[in-house]
Design a protein around this motif. Sequence first.
Motif, PDB file in Angstrom:
ATOM      1  N   GLY A  54       0.829  -1.204   0.000  1.00  0.00           N
ATOM      2  CA  GLY A  54       0.000   0.000   0.000  1.00  0.00           C
ATOM      3  C   GLY A  54       0.856   1.243   0.000  1.00  0.00           C
ATOM      4  N   LYS A  55       0.276   2.343   0.410  1.00  0.00           N
ATOM      5  CA  LYS A  55       0.989   3.619   0.402  1.00  0.00           C
ATOM      6  C   LYS A  55       1.827   3.836   1.652  1.00  0.00           C
ATOM      7  CE  LYS A  55      -0.342   5.119  -3.584  1.00  0.00           C
ATOM      8  NZ  LYS A  55       0.629   5.195  -4.693  1.00  0.00           N
ATOM      9  N   ILE A  56       1.542   3.060   2.691  1.00  0.00           N
ATOM     10  CA  ILE A  56       2.314   3.184   3.931  1.00  0.00           C
ATOM     11  C   ILE A  56       2.759   1.794   4.361  1.00  0.00           C
ATOM     12  CG2 ILE A  56       1.125   5.280   4.712  1.00  0.00           C
ATOM     13  CD1 ILE A  56      -0.576   3.557   6.554  1.00  0.00           C
ATOM     14  N   PRO A  57       3.801   1.710   5.173  1.00  0.00           N
ATOM     15  CA  PRO A  57       4.248   0.388   5.638  1.00  0.00           C
ATOM     16  C   PRO A  57       3.146  -0.337   6.398  1.00  0.00           C
ATOM     17  CG  PRO A  57       5.877   2.090   6.158  1.00  0.00           C
ATOM     18  CD  PRO A  57       4.647   2.800   5.695  1.00  0.00           C
ATOM     19  N   VAL A  58       3.152  -1.632   6.311  1.00  0.00           N
ATOM     20  CA  VAL A  58       2.134  -2.445   6.979  1.00  0.00           C
ATOM     21  C   VAL A  58       2.135  -2.186   8.484  1.00  0.00           C
ATOM     22  CG1 VAL A  58       1.365  -4.803   7.456  1.00  0.00           C
ATOM     23  CG2 VAL A  58       2.254  -4.208   5.200  1.00  0.00           C
ATOM     24  N   CYS A  59       3.316  -1.947   9.061  1.00  0.00           N
ATOM     25  CA  CYS A  59       3.405  -1.726  10.505  1.00  0.00           C
ATOM     26  C   CYS A  59       2.643  -0.480  10.952  1.00  0.00           C
ATOM     27  CB  CYS A  59       4.867  -1.621  10.938  1.00  0.00           C
ATOM     28  SG  CYS A  59       5.785  -0.263  10.187  1.00  0.00           S
ATOM     29  N   GLU A  60       2.316   0.405  10.000  1.00  0.00           N
ATOM     30  CA  GLU A  60       1.567   1.626  10.324  1.00  0.00           C
ATOM     31  C   GLU A  60       0.104   1.542   9.895  1.00  0.00           C
ATOM     32  OE1 GLU A  60       3.599   4.917   8.546  1.00  0.00           O
ATOM     33  OE2 GLU A  60       5.545   4.382   9.420  1.00  0.00           O
ATOM     34  N   ASP A  61      -0.287   0.422   9.306  1.00  0.00           N
ATOM     35  CA  ASP A  61      -1.644   0.253   8.782  1.00  0.00           C
ATOM     36  C   ASP A  61      -2.416  -0.708   9.690  1.00  0.00           C
ATOM     37  OD1 ASP A  61      -3.946  -0.393   7.307  1.00  0.00           O
ATOM     38  OD2 ASP A  61      -2.908  -0.145   5.394  1.00  0.00           O
ATOM     39  N   ILE A  62      -3.141  -0.163  10.628  1.00  0.00           N
ATOM     40  CA  ILE A  62      -3.838  -0.975  11.636  1.00  0.00           C
ATOM     41  C   ILE A  62      -4.837  -1.932  11.001  1.00  0.00           C
ATOM     42  CG2 ILE A  62      -5.271  -0.943  13.700  1.00  0.00           C
ATOM     43  CD1 ILE A  62      -2.415   0.123  14.063  1.00  0.00           C
ATOM     44  N   ASN A  63      -5.586  -1.453  10.004  1.00  0.00           N
ATOM     45  CA  ASN A  63      -6.579  -2.318   9.365  1.00  0.00           C
ATOM     46  C   ASN A  63      -5.927  -3.512   8.684  1.00  0.00           C
ATOM     47  OD1 ASN A  63      -8.803  -0.769  10.115  1.00  0.00           O
ATOM     48  ND2 ASN A  63      -8.661   0.544   8.320  1.00  0.00           N
ATOM     49  N   LYS A  64      -4.824  -3.256   7.987  1.00  0.00           N
ATOM     50  CA  LYS A  64      -4.141  -4.347   7.291  1.00  0.00           C
ATOM     51  C   LYS A  64      -3.554  -5.327   8.295  1.00  0.00           C
ATOM     52  CE  LYS A  64      -2.305  -3.341   3.425  1.00  0.00           C
ATOM     53  NZ  LYS A  64      -1.429  -2.762   2.377  1.00  0.00           N
ATOM     54  N   LEU A  65      -2.993  -4.823   9.366  1.00  0.00           N
ATOM     55  CA  LEU A  65      -2.436  -5.689  10.405  1.00  0.00           C
ATOM     56  C   LEU A  65      -3.513  -6.581  11.010  1.00  0.00           C
ATOM     57  CD1 LEU A  65       0.018  -3.298  12.296  1.00  0.00           C
ATOM     58  CD2 LEU A  65       0.632  -5.393  11.085  1.00  0.00           C
ATOM     59  N   ASN A  66      -4.678  -5.999  11.252  1.00  0.00           N
ATOM     60  CA  ASN A  66      -5.766  -6.761  11.869  1.00  0.00           C
ATOM     61  C   ASN A  66      -6.364  -7.796  10.919  1.00  0.00           C
ATOM     62  OD1 ASN A  66      -5.516  -5.374  14.277  1.00  0.00           O
ATOM     63  ND2 ASN A  66      -7.059  -3.846  13.756  1.00  0.00           N
ATOM     64  N   ASN A  67      -6.317  -7.489   9.598  1.00  0.00           N
ATOM     65  CA  ASN A  67      -6.939  -8.384   8.615  1.00  0.00           C
ATOM     66  C   ASN A  67      -5.996  -9.484   8.126  1.00  0.00           C
ATOM     67  OD1 ASN A  67      -9.446  -7.094   8.606  1.00  0.00           O
ATOM     68  ND2 ASN A  67      -8.776  -5.569   7.115  1.00  0.00           N
ATOM     69  N   TYR A  68      -4.696  -9.279   8.299  1.00  0.00           N
ATOM     70  CA  TYR A  68      -3.742 -10.284   7.827  1.00  0.00           C
ATOM     71  C   TYR A  68      -3.692 -11.454   8.804  1.00  0.00           C
ATOM     72  CZ  TYR A  68       0.675 -12.603   6.750  1.00  0.00           C
ATOM     73  OH  TYR A  68       1.626 -13.545   6.443  1.00  0.00           O
ATOM     74  N   GLN A  69      -3.918 -12.630   8.279  1.00  0.00           N
ATOM     75  CA  GLN A  69      -3.876 -13.834   9.111  1.00  0.00           C
ATOM     76  C   GLN A  69      -3.153 -14.942   8.355  1.00  0.00           C
ATOM     77  OE1 GLN A  69      -7.937 -14.769  10.111  1.00  0.00           O
ATOM     78  NE2 GLN A  69      -8.018 -13.279  11.765  1.00  0.00           N
ATOM     79  N   PHE A  70      -2.129 -15.487   8.952  1.00  0.00           N
ATOM     80  CA  PHE A  70      -1.425 -16.623   8.358  1.00  0.00           C
ATOM     81  C   PHE A  70      -0.711 -17.376   9.459  1.00  0.00           C
ATOM     82  CE2 PHE A  70       2.154 -18.731   6.259  1.00  0.00           C
ATOM     83  CZ  PHE A  70       1.455 -19.459   5.301  1.00  0.00           C
ATOM     84  N   ASP A  71      -0.912 -18.685   9.484  1.00  0.00           N
ATOM     85  CA  ASP A  71      -0.312 -19.537  10.506  1.00  0.00           C
ATOM     86  C   ASP A  71       1.038 -20.053   9.998  1.00  0.00           C
ATOM     87  OD1 ASP A  71       0.393 -21.417  12.408  1.00  0.00           O
ATOM     88  OD2 ASP A  71      -1.652 -22.171  12.661  1.00  0.00           O
ATOM     89  N   MET A  72       2.107 -19.299  10.263  1.00  0.00           N
ATOM     90  CA  MET A  72       3.428 -19.647   9.756  1.00  0.00           C
ATOM     91  C   MET A  72       3.926 -20.967  10.332  1.00  0.00           C
ATOM     92  SD  MET A  72       5.852 -18.790   7.658  1.00  0.00           S
ATOM     93  CE  MET A  72       5.886 -17.013   7.332  1.00  0.00           C
ATOM     94  N   ASP A  73       3.656 -21.220  11.603  1.00  0.00           N
ATOM     95  CA  ASP A  73       4.101 -22.475  12.223  1.00  0.00           C
ATOM     96  C   ASP A  73       3.489 -23.677  11.514  1.00  0.00           C
ATOM     97  OD1 ASP A  73       5.688 -21.208  14.103  1.00  0.00           O
ATOM     98  OD2 ASP A  73       4.101 -21.113  15.606  1.00  0.00           O
ATOM     99  N   ALA A  74       2.198 -23.576  11.224  1.00  0.00           N
ATOM    100  CA  ALA A  74       1.523 -24.688  10.543  1.00  0.00           C
ATOM    101  C   ALA A  74       2.048 -24.833   9.118  1.00  0.00           C
ATOM    102  CB  ALA A  74       0.014 -24.465  10.535  1.00  0.00           C
ATOM    103  N   TYR A  75       2.322 -23.722   8.457  1.00  0.00           N
ATOM    104  CA  TYR A  75       2.891 -23.793   7.100  1.00  0.00           C
ATOM    105  C   TYR A  75       4.215 -24.539   7.117  1.00  0.00           C
ATOM    106  CZ  TYR A  75       5.692 -22.462   3.070  1.00  0.00           C
ATOM    107  OH  TYR A  75       6.524 -22.509   1.977  1.00  0.00           O
ATOM    108  N   VAL A  76       5.087 -24.180   8.050  1.00  0.00           N
ATOM    109  CA  VAL A  76       6.414 -24.785   8.125  1.00  0.00           C
ATOM    110  C   VAL A  76       6.321 -26.285   8.378  1.00  0.00           C
ATOM    111  CG1 VAL A  76       8.527 -24.895   9.504  1.00  0.00           C
ATOM    112  CG2 VAL A  76       7.627 -22.681   8.778  1.00  0.00           C
ATOM    113  N   ASP A  77       5.505 -26.684   9.347  1.00  0.00           N
ATOM    114  CA  ASP A  77       5.370 -28.108   9.660  1.00  0.00           C
ATOM    115  C   ASP A  77       4.878 -28.893   8.446  1.00  0.00           C
ATOM    116  OD1 ASP A  77       6.242 -27.690  12.230  1.00  0.00           O
ATOM    117  OD2 ASP A  77       4.236 -27.600  13.105  1.00  0.00           O
ATOM    118  N   ASN A  78       3.888 -28.335   7.764  1.00  0.00           N
ATOM    119  CA  ASN A  78       3.342 -29.014   6.589  1.00  0.00           C
ATOM    120  C   ASN A  78       4.306 -28.972   5.412  1.00  0.00           C
ATOM    121  OD1 ASN A  78       0.243 -29.899   6.772  1.00  0.00           O
ATOM    122  ND2 ASN A  78       0.560 -28.139   8.125  1.00  0.00           N
TER     123      ASN A  78
END
Length: 370
Positions: free
Chosen positions: A195-219
């Motif tokens: 987007g136009k600003i870093p993700v760390c400054e975008d509260i909506n994007k931070l709240n909407n992003y969901q990914f289980d990295m631990d489960a990805y790695v194991d699989n």
Amino acid sequence: MPHFNKQMISLFLTTKCNLRCRYCYNSSERRCKEEQSLSFTMAKVGIENFFKSNSSRHIRFYGPGEPTQEFQLLKDIVEYAKSLDSSVTTELQTNGCFNEIKCKWLSENIDIIWVSFDGKPDIQNRQRPFPNNKPSAPTIESNVKSLIKSGSNVMVGARVTITNENLSRQKEMLDYFYSLGIRYVWSDPLFPSVGKIPVCEDINKLNNYQFDMDAYVDNFISAYRYAEKLGMFYGSFLTCNFDGTCNKHCRACTPVPHLTTDGYVSACDLVTFGQDAGHMDCFVYGKWNENIQNYEYDYSKIKELQRRTTENMPHCSQCDVKEHCGGYCLGEVTNETGSLYGQKPLTCKAIKKIAKEIGFTNEKYKYLHP
């Protein structure tokens, strides 16, 4: 060969796209602009400049839209590049949705084709549908089979975006690809869009992003071992430097050119437009000058990108896998942290776990990550 050694010129042919992927990382950018395509003149000059400054003769076609939507332009560029040097090799990343005429030409003129393909039809159709919501899997299946059975030397591989919906189905995905004739697969964990600003400054994007990295790695680890038994290659973007040693992660740290549709030179796949690039402007190091009919380059930006090495990142200094990582993807890190020298701690943890479980390899990857 570490990923940053994949020297090539990338051409972002067009913003036109015939799919509507649910997670597209640049859809918001494209919606803000009228459809546009790369100028053939800019493509020719960009290739000439690259050939003068780099020994590589590899050209690659990429987004931000679907390259085959500008098919004549793609053909013209390939023909021109080969007229400059007959040793030119070609690579395409495509959504796999094109007609039989295009399929035949691609099989005869492109050396490496990576199809963005998310697995079995139910996942593919849900994550990557046509604009009218019709399923894309039947079209892709047909084209993949045709390309593989064409009798040409084209390599057809799958480049998979892993979301929470398909992370537990990686073995199943490999069986499906194997049945289609695909033997090379790279997977990429889902990351937040640009987007136009870093993700760390975008509260909506931070709240909407969901990914289980631990489960990805194991699989992934389990699927990686399964792929070996099938005689397939299965890689992850987290392992793209596991076949060598490096102090840089990717080609953005070199940098090599990515020609944008709006007349700029970008260092990264995530920066598909040069104008108003916001916090990603650090990747935009060239601009077309209409008066001189050539690109002008910002060498201070080039030097700053080249400075991004593991020696210059404190969090990498004591890392056991730094020589097989290189600080991870410069584009993702900058987009999410706002800094070229930032860190994605969950990704660091994931890379270390994969390294511990599967180790590194002395055998160079035959086909590097797209």
